[in-house]
Scaffold this motif. Structure first.
Motif, short mmCIF file in Angstrom:
data_model
loop_
_atom_site.label_atom_id
_atom_site.label_comp_id
_atom_site.label_asym_id
_atom_site.label_seq_id
_atom_site.Cartn_x
_atom_site.Cartn_y
_atom_site.Cartn_z
N ARG A 239 0.83 -1.20 0.00
CA ARG A 239 0.00 0.00 0.00
C ARG A 239 0.86 1.25 0.00
NH1 ARG A 239 -4.67 -0.29 4.25
NH2 ARG A 239 -5.57 1.17 2.73
N TRP A 240 1.89 1.29 0.84
CA TRP A 240 2.78 2.44 0.88
C TRP A 240 4.04 2.10 1.65
CZ3 TRP A 240 -2.24 3.50 3.06
CH2 TRP A 240 -2.33 3.22 4.43
N SER A 241 5.06 2.93 1.45
CA SER A 241 6.28 2.84 2.25
C SER A 241 6.08 3.62 3.52
CB SER A 241 7.47 3.42 1.47
OG SER A 241 8.58 3.58 2.33
N LEU A 242 6.53 3.12 4.66
CA LEU A 242 6.39 3.81 5.94
C LEU A 242 7.23 5.08 5.98
CD1 LEU A 242 6.34 0.79 8.41
CD2 LEU A 242 4.42 2.08 7.46
N LEU A 243 8.16 5.22 5.01
CA LEU A 243 8.90 6.47 4.90
C LEU A 243 8.04 7.56 4.28
CD1 LEU A 243 12.39 5.19 3.65
CD2 LEU A 243 11.86 6.16 5.90
N GLN A 244 7.07 7.16 3.46
CA GLN A 244 6.18 8.12 2.79
C GLN A 244 4.74 7.62 2.91
OE1 GLN A 244 8.08 7.84 -1.05
NE2 GLN A 244 9.03 9.85 -0.79
N PRO A 245 4.14 7.65 4.11
CA PRO A 245 2.79 7.10 4.32
C PRO A 245 1.71 7.86 3.56
CG PRO A 245 3.56 8.26 6.27
CD PRO A 245 4.73 8.19 5.35
N ASP A 246 2.02 9.08 3.16
CA ASP A 246 1.02 9.84 2.43
C ASP A 246 1.04 9.59 0.93
OD1 ASP A 246 3.51 10.90 2.23
OD2 ASP A 246 2.86 13.00 2.19
N ARG A 247 1.94 8.74 0.51
CA ARG A 247 2.07 8.47 -0.93
C ARG A 247 1.60 7.04 -1.19
NH1 ARG A 247 7.55 9.32 -4.56
NH2 ARG A 247 6.64 8.71 -6.57
N LEU A 248 0.40 6.88 -1.74
CA LEU A 248 -0.20 5.57 -1.96
C LEU A 248 0.51 4.86 -3.11
CD1 LEU A 248 -2.51 3.83 -0.85
CD2 LEU A 248 -3.96 4.73 -2.67
N GLN A 249 0.91 3.61 -2.87
CA GLN A 249 1.66 2.85 -3.88
C GLN A 249 0.75 1.90 -4.65
OE1 GLN A 249 4.91 3.15 -4.53
NE2 GLN A 249 5.42 4.61 -2.92
N GLU A 250 0.01 1.03 -3.90
CA GLU A 250 -0.88 0.03 -4.50
C GLU A 250 -0.13 -0.84 -5.52
OE1 GLU A 250 -3.91 -0.76 -3.69
OE2 GLU A 250 -4.07 0.80 -2.15
N GLU A 251 0.99 -1.40 -5.10
CA GLU A 251 1.74 -2.34 -5.94
C GLU A 251 1.21 -3.74 -5.65
OE1 GLU A 251 5.81 -1.80 -5.00
OE2 GLU A 251 5.89 0.30 -5.65
N LYS A 252 0.69 -4.43 -6.66
CA LYS A 252 0.00 -5.71 -6.46
C LYS A 252 0.86 -6.86 -6.97
CE LYS A 252 -4.54 -3.53 -6.77
NZ LYS A 252 -5.88 -3.55 -7.41
N TYR A 253 0.79 -7.98 -6.22
CA TYR A 253 1.58 -9.16 -6.54
C TYR A 253 0.73 -10.40 -6.29
CZ TYR A 253 5.18 -5.65 -5.74
OH TYR A 253 5.94 -4.52 -5.75
N SER A 254 1.10 -11.51 -6.89
CA SER A 254 0.35 -12.74 -6.72
C SER A 254 1.26 -13.93 -6.95
CB SER A 254 -0.83 -12.78 -7.71
OG SER A 254 -1.49 -14.03 -7.64
N LEU A 255 1.01 -15.02 -6.20
CA LEU A 255 1.70 -16.29 -6.41
C LEU A 255 0.69 -17.41 -6.32
CD1 LEU A 255 5.08 -16.11 -4.41
CD2 LEU A 255 4.77 -16.21 -6.88
N SER A 256 0.86 -18.44 -7.15
CA SER A 256 0.01 -19.63 -7.13
C SER A 256 0.78 -20.78 -6.52
CB SER A 256 -0.45 -19.99 -8.54
OG SER A 256 -1.26 -18.97 -9.07
N PHE A 257 0.11 -21.52 -5.60
CA PHE A 257 0.73 -22.66 -4.93
C PHE A 257 -0.13 -23.88 -5.20
CE2 PHE A 257 1.95 -18.87 -2.66
CZ PHE A 257 3.31 -19.04 -2.45
N PRO A 258 0.33 -24.85 -5.98
CA PRO A 258 -0.50 -26.03 -6.30
C PRO A 258 -0.65 -26.95 -5.10
CG PRO A 258 1.68 -26.28 -7.20
CD PRO A 258 1.63 -24.90 -6.62
N GLY A 259 -1.73 -27.71 -5.11
CA GLY A 259 -1.93 -28.71 -4.08
C GLY A 259 -2.78 -28.20 -2.93
N ASN A 260 -3.24 -29.16 -2.15
CA ASN A 260 -4.10 -28.85 -1.00
C ASN A 260 -3.23 -28.59 0.21
OD1 ASN A 260 -6.30 -28.46 0.62
ND2 ASN A 260 -6.92 -30.63 0.66
N ARG A 261 -2.84 -27.38 0.44
CA ARG A 261 -1.92 -27.03 1.51
C ARG A 261 -2.58 -25.99 2.40
NH1 ARG A 261 3.14 -25.68 -0.78
NH2 ARG A 261 2.58 -26.68 -2.72
N SER A 262 -1.95 -25.72 3.55
CA SER A 262 -2.52 -24.77 4.50
C SER A 262 -1.54 -23.68 4.90
CB SER A 262 -2.99 -25.51 5.77
OG SER A 262 -1.87 -26.12 6.42
#
Length: 1287
Positions: free
Chosen positions: A874-897
Motif C-alpha cells: 500500500r505504501w512505504s512507511l517512509l512516505q505514508p502519504d504516498r499511496l503505492q498500491e503495488e499488487k503481486y500474486s503467487l500460485s501454490f499447487p496442491g491442497n496445503r494450508s
C-alpha cells in the motif's frame, strides 16, 4: 768460442730496459702497421668474376704501398687489367686474366719513418684437370701373375677422389686380391681369367669444381694356364694348377721408407702385396702396441691413424704372408711441426733515447726453424750491425738513437711453413700530449657512475692526476674517486656535491699538460608505475601502463620505447595500427594470439635508462579438435578419438560431441554427448537405423571453440525402440470423455521403420482388465467414461523389429461435471468457499509465512488446483502519504494450508488475501489481512567515484541508495591500501553521519599509493552491501593544494534516472529532493563511432528532464549526467543507447491513426466475439443433460466407445498434490512486480518457488534453499487452470 758468446747474450738480456709496448695514438707520428692482408696459399678459379689481393695498413703519415711478385717489383697501377683500391694497397684481378697472374706476392706499407712487410701470398689458379689423350695397348698377363693398372690422375683442386669403373659406369669389384691404392692405381695380387675385359676406366672426381674426368679405357687379357683343347674346368684342374708364389710388395717399393707428417695430420701407411695364394697383410708397431685410434681399411692393406701426435712416432711394420712365405716393409714415422712463436711474436716498443732495446724473436718447430732478420723490409745493413748485436733470435740496440726507429721483421721457416712478425721500434722523447677535448661536459645521474676521459701520450709515459678546480684539492685517494691506467677519472655513486669542474694534469720529464672538464649530476630516470602481467581475452583491448619520472632538464633526449620479445612494437597513430601509446601507456586494440609475449618499456635519456617488463597472456576459445577417428565399430556404438587443439591459455573443461544424420533432418547438427576436458576419446551409444557423422568442439572458461571437421559416416543397424512415449497427459474437456495425449518419439528415436504405439487403460481401484489399442498418432479419446473417476494408462512403442521396454503406468481422471445453467450464469464451475483463519508471520524483513484453514473438498467442485496468495504494497512507511498500491500474486499447487511468500520490501505496509482455485477458475477471496514489515538494511549505493586525488587525500562522491528500506542514518566508509603484489593492508573505517551527506574528503593517506574503498549505506538495522572502488593518491611533486569542500559542490541525490530513445532525439529524466531543486546539471553525449564529446548548457535539476536533439538514426551513443561542465568530472549517471531506425515507428503510427483502419478493426473484433459465443453454446449444449447434473455412474466395467483425436491440450493434473512447488499466476504479468521487488530492473528469478519444508534460514533470517524461477510464469496447470490475480 761459443761460451763467451752465450755469456754475452745472457748478460745483455739480464739488463733492465725501459722500453715499453705502449700504444701510440694515430694523432702522433708513428711507423706503419699492417692491419689486413691476404696470406698463405689461395686458390682462385677463372670462373670467378674477380679476385681481391688485400693489403691495408695504418700509420702517421698515412702509409703508401708497393708490391713484389716472385721476388721482383710489381706495380699493379701500371697494368690496365688490374684495378687498384683507394685508401688501401689492395688490387682486384679480373677473372678472365687470373691465369696470367699466378705467383708469390708480398705487400710493403711505408712512410718516412719505416716500412712494414706482409706475409708472402701464393696465388694458385688451377687449370681444368684432364687426362692426356693416349692410345693404350692391351695388357697381357699370365693367369696367377700380378698386374698393375696405372691411373696417373691429373692434379687439381682438392679434394680428389678416384674410382675404377667400366664403360657402363659399373664399379670394378675389389677384394683381398684386387684393390685400389692411395695413388689411384688398381692392383691385382694375382690375375685370374675372369679379370679379362676391355673397359677398365679410371675416373677422377674434383668436387670443389664439380668436375669428373675419365682416362682412356684399358684392356687386359689374362692368358689361361689350361692347355689348348682342354675340355672342362675339372680336367684343367687335374692337369695344371697355379704354382704358389712367395709374397712381394707392389707398393711401397723396397724394405724401408721414411714418412714425415705434420702434427695433427692423419697418417696413412699402405702395403699392397702380390703372390699366390693371395697374401694377407698384418700391421704392428715395433716395441709397443698400435695406438687405440688405429684403423685398418681396404681389406687390411691401409693403416690410418688420425690426429698424429709426437708420441705416435716410431717404426711401423707391415707383413704380407701366404702359405708359401711372407714379405715385410718398415716405415719410420716422424711427426713434425711448422714454425710457431715460442712466447709470442716480437712486440712493438716505444723507447727513450739512449736506452738499450731488446728485440726478441723466439720460434719453435720441427725441424728447427731458421730465423731471418730484416729492417724496413731489407736485410740488416752493416752500420746497424756495427752499433748493435745480432744473435740468432735477438737483436740488441745499444744506446738507441731516433734513427734506430724502424720496422724490424723476423721471419722463421722450416719445410712445413713460414711465419713473419713486424716489430715497430720507436725511439723518441716527447712531452705529454692530451688527446681528449678540453672543457668537455659530462653528465651523470644521482647514484650512477661517470667517467671523465683524459687520453694522454708522451715519452716517457706521463703520470696523470686530477683535482677540483674550485678547491684545488686532489681527488685521488678520496672515496668514490678512482683514476684508471688510461688516465680517466671515475666517480662512483655520483652525488649533487660532485657538481663542478675538474682538471686533468699530465707530467713527464719533458713537460706538463692539462685540460678542464665539468660534471653535472641529474635525477635518475625511474619507472614509478611499471606494467603488470595481463590476461586478456582475444578480440578485446589491452593496456600496459608505464609511468616514468626523469630529470626535467633531459626532456629533449627523453624517449620511451616499447618492445615485445626483444623486437620493437610498431606503434603508430593511424586507423590501421593496432598499437598506440598514450602518455606512456601502450594500448593494444583488438588483441589476437600474435600479441602474446613479454613486453618491455624502456625509458631512456642521454644519461641513463630504466626498464620494466610484463607478460601478456591472450585467452581465447580453444581451437577445433583435429584428426577425428572412428574405431571399435559395433551395431549401436562406436569409439570416437581426436587430438585436442590449442587451449589458448585456458584449460578445456569439456568437449561437446555433435551428430548429423541424413535421413530425418539432414544437415542439422545436434548435441549427442559431453566429454570431460581431460579425455580425448569416448564411446558413443547411438540410436538404430541411422546414418551418422560426428564432429565436436571444445569449451573452456572463455567460451565454445569452433567445431571440428566431420568424420566419415557410420550407419547403425535397425533395432526395437529403446524408450516409450513420455509426458502422458489425461484431460477431461467434456463430461464422460477422457482425452489422452503424449509426446511422440522423435524420428531419430524410432530405431527402425513401422513405429506405432500400444495404448492400454483401465479403471483404477476396481477389477477391470486392460483395454488396448494400436495407434500411430500421439493422441486418443476414450468416450462414455464415468465423470471424474481415476484411470491407469500406459503406452508402449514398437516398430518392425520389436517392442520397446515395459512402460510405466500413470494415473489420470476422466472429465468433470458441468451444469448448463451454471455455465450460463457463472461461465465455469469454480470453488464456492473462501479460506478462513488467514494469519501472517514475518520470518524476516522480506519473507512472510502465510497460513489458513483449508476449504472443504466439496466446495472445490472439481479437482483442486491449489491456492493463490495476493498481496498489495500500500505504501512505504517512509512516505505514508504516498499511496503505492503495488499488487503481486503467487500460485501454490496442491491442497496445503501454509506457504512462504518472498520478495517483500522492508519498512512497508501490505494487505493480503488467499483464494482456492480449480481447473475452471478461482474461488472467492478470504478476508484481507493488513501487516507491516520492519526496517531493513539499505540497498547498495548506485554510484561511488573518486576524484581530485592529492598526495594525502581523495575526494569521494556518491549517490544515496534507491531503496533505503528504513530511515537512513548515515554511511560506513572502509578503506585499505593495496601494494604492487595486490596484497591488501589493514582495513580502516570512517562512520559518516547524516543521511544527506553524499561527499567526503578522505584525509591522512600516503602519497603515490593505491587504495581500495568500500562504501555502504546504513539504517538502525545495519549497513547494506558495499560498493567498492579503487583510487590512487599522487606523489608530492604532482599534487596541488586540497580544495575546500563546500555544500554547493555536492552532487545532488538524483532518483529514478531513466532515458527514452527515439530516432533523432533522446530524453533523460530524473527526480530530485526538494532541498536540491536548484542544483545545476550538465548532459554530455558522444557518438561512439566518432569518439568526440558534446556538452549541453547548464540545466536546473528541478526541470527533471533534458532532451538531446539532432542525433543520427540507428547510431550508438554514450550519455552522461554530470554536476560540472568538465568531462573529467565524475558522472552521476552514464548509459549507452542506440537510436531507432528512421521510419519504422512512423509508418505504424500513420496506419493505426487512420479512421478507416479503426472501423475495420472494430468490425473484425465484433465478428470474432460473436463466433466465439456461438461455439461456446454449441459445445456445452449436451443432448442428454437437462438443467441439473446427472447422478454419478456406478463403477462397473464397460466397453467404452473410443475415438482417436489428433491434438489435445496437456493436463498437468498429476502435479496437483505436490506441496513443494509453486508457480507464478499466469493472469498477472509480473514484470512490474519483479521490478518492484528487486529494486532497479530486477532479474527474472527474483520471485521464486517457495514451500514449507524446503530450504533453511541463516542466522539473520535470510532464506537459503530452493530459489529457482520458472521461465513460464503461470499457475500449475497452464492449459486449463486459470488463476487470475485480483487487482
Amino acid at each position: 768460442m761459443r761460451l763467451p758468446w752465450r755469456l754475452g747474450l745472457a748478460l745483455l738480456l739480464a739488463l733492465t730496459s725501459r722500453a715499453t709496448g705502449q700504444d701510440i695514438p694515430l694523432e702522433v707520428e708513428q711507423l706503419p702497421t699492417i692491419t689486413a692482408q691476404t696470406s698463405g696459399s689461395v686458390i682462385a678459379f677463372p670462373v670467378e668474376d674477380t679476385f681481391t689481393m688485400r693489403c691495408e695498413a695504418k700509420g702517421n703519415p698515412t702509409p703508401k704501398y708497393r708490391w713484389t711478385k716472385d721476388g721482383q717489383d710489381f706495380d699493379p697501377s701500371q697494368d690496365s687489367r688490374i684495378k687498384t683500391e683507394e685508401d688501401s694497397g689492395g688490387f682486384v684481378l679480373q677473372g678472365k686474366y687470373l691465369t696470367l697472374f699466378q705467383g708469390r706476392y708480398r705487400c710493403y706499407a711505408y712512410n718516412k719513418l719505416g716500412t712494414a712487410m706482409s706475409e708472402e701470398t701464393q696465388l694458385i689458379v688451377p687449370a681444368v684437370p684432364k687426362f692426356p689423350k693416349e692410345k693404350l695397348k692391351p695388357i697381357e698377363v699370365v693367369e696367377g701373375q700380378p698386374v698393375v693398372l696405372k691411373c696417373d690422375p691429373p692434379e687439381g683442386v682438392p679434394p680428389r677422389q678416384i674410382y675404377w669403373m667400366s664403360i657402363g659406369l659399373q664399379h670394378i669389384g675389389q677384394d683381398e686380391r684386387v684393390s685400389m691404392g692411395i695413388d689411384g692405381n688398381l692392383y691385382f695380387s694375382n690375375a685370374v681369367e675372369k679379370d679379362s675385359r676391355k673397359d677398365y676406366c679410371c675416373f677422377a672426381a674434383f668436387s670443389a669444381i664439380r668436375t669428373i674426368v675419365q682416362k682412356t679405357a684399358m684392356s687386359m687379357i689374362v692368358k689361361s694356364l689350361k692347355p689348348d683343347g682342354q675340355l672342362n674346368d675339372t680336367e684343367a684342374g687335374e692337369a695344371i694348377s697355379t704354382p704358389g708364389r712367395i709374397p712381394s710388395l707392389l707398393t711401397p717399393p723396397g724394405v724401408q721408407s721414411e714418412v714425415h707428417l705434420v702434427k695433427g695430420e692423419e697418417l696413412e701407411l699402405e702395403c699392397i702385396a702380390e703372390g699366390f695364394p693371395t697374401p694377407v697383410v698384418e700391421w704392428l708397431k715395433l716395441g709397443e702396441k698400435l695406438p687405440m685410434r688405429t684403423n685398418v681399411k681396404n681389406y687390411g692393406k691401409l693403416l690410418t691413424i688420425p690426429g698424429m701426435a709426437e708420441e705416435d712416432e716410431g717404426k711401423y711394420v707391415c707383413k704380407a704372408r701366404n702359405s708359401v712365405g711372407e714379405a715385410v716393409h718398415y716405415f719410420d714415422v716422424l711427426v713434425e711441426e711448422p714454425p710457431s712463436w715460442l712466447s709470442g711474436a716480437p712486440k712493438s716498443q716505444l723507447a727513450l733515447i739512449g736506452e738499450d732495446v731488446h728485440i726478441k724473436c723466439t720460434a719453435t718447430g720441427k725441424p728447427k726453424p731458421a730465423i731471418v732478420w730484416r729492417r724496413n723490409g731489407q736485410p740488416l745493413d752493416d752500420a746497424l750491425i756495427t752499433r748493435s748485436q745480432v744473435f740468432e733470435d735477438t737483436i740488441v740496440l745499444h744506446n738507441a738513437r731516433p734513427e734506430d726507429s724502424a720496422v724490424y721483421q723476423c721471419e722463421a721457416s722450416n719445410r712445413h711453413g713460414t711465419i713473419l712478425a713486424n716489430a715497430n721500434i720507436m725511439v723518441m722523447n716527447m712531452p705529454p700530449v692530451i688527446l681528449s677535448k678540453g672543457y668537455q661536459e659530462y653528465g651523470a645521474v644521482r647514484g650512477g657512475d661517470v667517467v671523465l676521459v683524459c687520453t694522454v701520450f708522451g715519452s716517457p709515459p706521463p703520470s696523470i692526476s686530477w683535482k677540483r678546480l674550485d678547491t684545488g684539492a686532489a681527488v685521488e685517494g678520496r672515496e668514490r674517486f678512482s683514476i684508471s691506467q688510461n688516465g680517466s677519472l671515475t666517480i662512483n655513486r655520483a652525488k649533487k656535491d660532485d657538481i663542478g669542474e675538474y682538471v686533468c694534469l699530465a707530467t713527464n720529464t719533458e713537460g706538463t699538460s692539462a685540460i678542464t672538464a665539468s660534471v653535472e649530476v641529474k635525477e635518475p630516470t625511474r619507472i614509478v608505475q611499471p606494467p603488470k602481467d595481463l590476461e586478456v581475452l582475444c578480440g578485446t583491448n589491452a593496456k600496459l601502463e608505464c609511468q616514468v619520472e626523469y630529470d626535467i632538464t633531459l626532456m629533449r633526449d627523453y624517449k620511451l620505447v616499447w618492445t615485445k620479445d626483444g623486437k620493437r612494437v610498431p606503434v603508430a597513430f593511424t586507423e590501421e595500427s593496432r598499437y598506440f601509446v598514450d602518455y606512456g601507456t601502450l594500448n593494444i586494440v583488438n588483441v589476437n594470439q600474435s600479441d602474446e609475449g613479454r613486453y618491455t618499456c624502456t625509458a631512456t635519456t642521454s644519461l641513463d635508462q630504466d626498464t620494466a617488463s610484463a607478460t601478456v597472456t591472450v585467452l581465447d576459445v580453444p581451437d577445433a579438435p583435429e584428426d577425428l577417428e572412428l574405431s571399435e565399430r559395433k551395431t549401436r556404438s562406436v569409439r570416437l578419438t581426436w587430438v585436442p587443439g590449442n587451449e589458448h591459455n585456458s584449460s578445456v573443461s569439456e568437449f561437446v560431441v555433435e551428430y548429423e544424420e541424413n535421413q530425418w533432418v539432414p544437415g542439422k547438427w545436434r548435441q549427442l554427448q559431453r566429454v570431460p576436458g581431460n579425455q580425448a576419446t569416448v564411446v558413443l551409444e547411438l540410436q538404430g537405423h541411422l546414418n551418422y557423422q560426428f564432429r565436436l568442439y571444445a569449451v573452456n572458461a572463455i567460451g565454445e571453440g569452433p567445431p571440428s571437421g566431420p568424420t566419415e559416416r557410420f550407419k547403425t543397424f535397425p533395432a526395437a525402440p529403446d524408450k516409450n512415449p513420455e509426458n502422458i497427459r489425461i484431460q477431461g474437456h467434456l463430461p464422460h470423455q477422457m482425452d489422452i495425449s503424449w509426446d511422440p518419439l522423435l524420428p531419430v528415436e524410432h530405431n527402425g521403420p513401422g513405429l506405432e504405439y500400444k495404448l492400454s487403460y483401465r479403471r483404477l481401484g476396481v477389477e477391470d482388465g486392460w483395454r488396448e489399442h494400436l495407434v500411430k498418432r500421439h493422441s486418443f479419446s476414450v468416450k462414455d467414461t464415468p465423470t471424474f473417476v481415476p484411470y491407469e494408462i500406459k503406452i508402449q512403442s514398437r516398430n518392425s523389429h520389436g517392442w520397446g521396454p515395459e512402460p510405466k503406468v500413470v494415473t489420470g481422471y476422466s472429465g468433470e461435471d458441468v451444469v448448463f445453467w451454471h455455465c450460463l450464469r457463472d461461465n465455469v464451475s469454480v470453488p464456492t468457499a473462501a479460506p478462513r483463519d488467514v494469519a501472517v508471520e514475518l520470518v524476516n524483513t522480506t519473507l512472510l509465512r502465510v497460513s489458513w484453514s483449508r476449504v472443504p473438498q466439496a466446495t472445490v467442485r472439481g479437482h483442486m488446483g491449489g491456492y493463490n496468495v495476493h498481496w498489495t504494497r500500500r505504501w512505504s512507511l517512509l512516505q505514508p502519504d504516498r499511496l503505492q498500491e503495488e499488487k503481486y500474486s503467487l500460485s501454490f499447487p496442491g491442497n496445503r494450508s501454509h506457504v512462504l511468500v518472498p520478495g517483500l520490501r522492508p519498512y512497508s505496509e501490505y494487505r493480503l488475501t488467499v483464494n482456492v482455485f480449480n481447473r475452471k477458475g478461482n474461488g472467492p477471496s478470504s478476508d484481507p489481512v493488513t501487516f507491516q514489515t520492519p526496517e531493513g538494511v539499505p540497498e547498495q549505493v548506485p554510484i561511488l567515484t573518486a576524484s581530485n586525488a592529492q598526495s594525502d587525500c581523495i575526494t569521494l562522491v556518491w549517490a544515496p541508495p534507491f531503496q533505503a528500506h528504513g530511515i537512513l542514518t548515515g554511511y560506513l566508509l572502509q578503506y585499505q591500501p593495496v601494494n604492487e603484489t595486490l596484497d591488501v593492508g589493514d582495513l580502516r573505517e570512517v562512520k559518516i553521519s547524516g543521511s544527506d551527506t553524499t561527499q567526503w574528503l578522505l584525509r591522512g593517506l600516503q602519497g603515490a599509493s593505491l587504495y581500495r574503498l568500500h562504501l555502504s549505506a546504513c539504517t538502525q538495522e545495519g549497513c547494506g552491501p558495499a560498493l567498492s572502488q579503487e583510487a590512487s593518491t599522487l606523489t608530492l611533486a604532482h599534487s596541488s593544494p586540497s580544495p575546500a569542500v563546500t555544500p554547493t559542490e555536492w552532487i545532488p541525490a538524483l532518483l529514478n534516472i531513466s532515458s527514452y530513445v527515439s530516432d533523432t532525439f533522446a530524453k533523460i529524466s530524473w527526480t530530485t529532493r526538494e532541498e536540491q531543486q536548484d542544483s545545476r546539471l550538465y548532459v554530455a553525449y558522444m557518438n561512439n563511432r566518432e569518439g568526440s564529446w558534446r556538452l549541453s548548457q547548464a540545466v536546473n535539476a528541478s526541470k527533471s528532464f533534458h532532451v538531446i536533439e539532432g542525433l543520427e538514426p540507428g547510431t550508438v551513443y554514450t550519455i552522461r549526467l554530470m554536476v560540472k561542465s568538465l568531462l573529467d568530472n565524475a558522472s552521476i549517471f552514464e548509459d549507452v543507447i542506440q537510436t531507432r531506425v528512421k521510419g519504422s515507428a512512423g509508418l505504424q503510427d500513420t496506419i493505426s491513426t487512420q479512421g478507416w483502419f479503426i472501423g475495420v478493426m472494430c468490425a473484425v473484433a465484433f465478428l470474432t466475439l460473436a463466433a466465439l459465443a456461438a461455439c461456446f453454446v454449441h459445445r456445452n449444449k449436451g443432448g442428454k443433460y437437462a438443467g441439473t447434473p446427472p447422478p454419478p455412474l456406478p463403477d462397473m466395467p464397460s466397453s467404452d466407445p473410443v475415438k482417436e483425436k489428433e491434438d489435445l491440450n496437456p493436463d498437468e493434473e498429476s502435479q496437483g498434490g505436490n506441496e513443494d512447488t509453486c508457480e507464478y499466476s499466469d493472469k498477472e504479468p509480473l514484470k512490474g512486480s519483479l521490478h518492484s521487488l528487486g529494486g532497479g530492473g530486477g532479474s527474472e528469478d527474483s520471485l521464486v518457488d517457495y514451500a514449507d519444508g524446503e530450504g533453511t534460514f541463516d542466522e539473520d533470517g535470510s532464506f537459503i534453499g530452493v530459489y529457482s524461477g520458472h521461465k513460464q510464469r503461470g499457475s500449475v496447470d497452464e492449459a486449463d487452470v486459470e488463476a487470475p490475480v485480483s487487482t
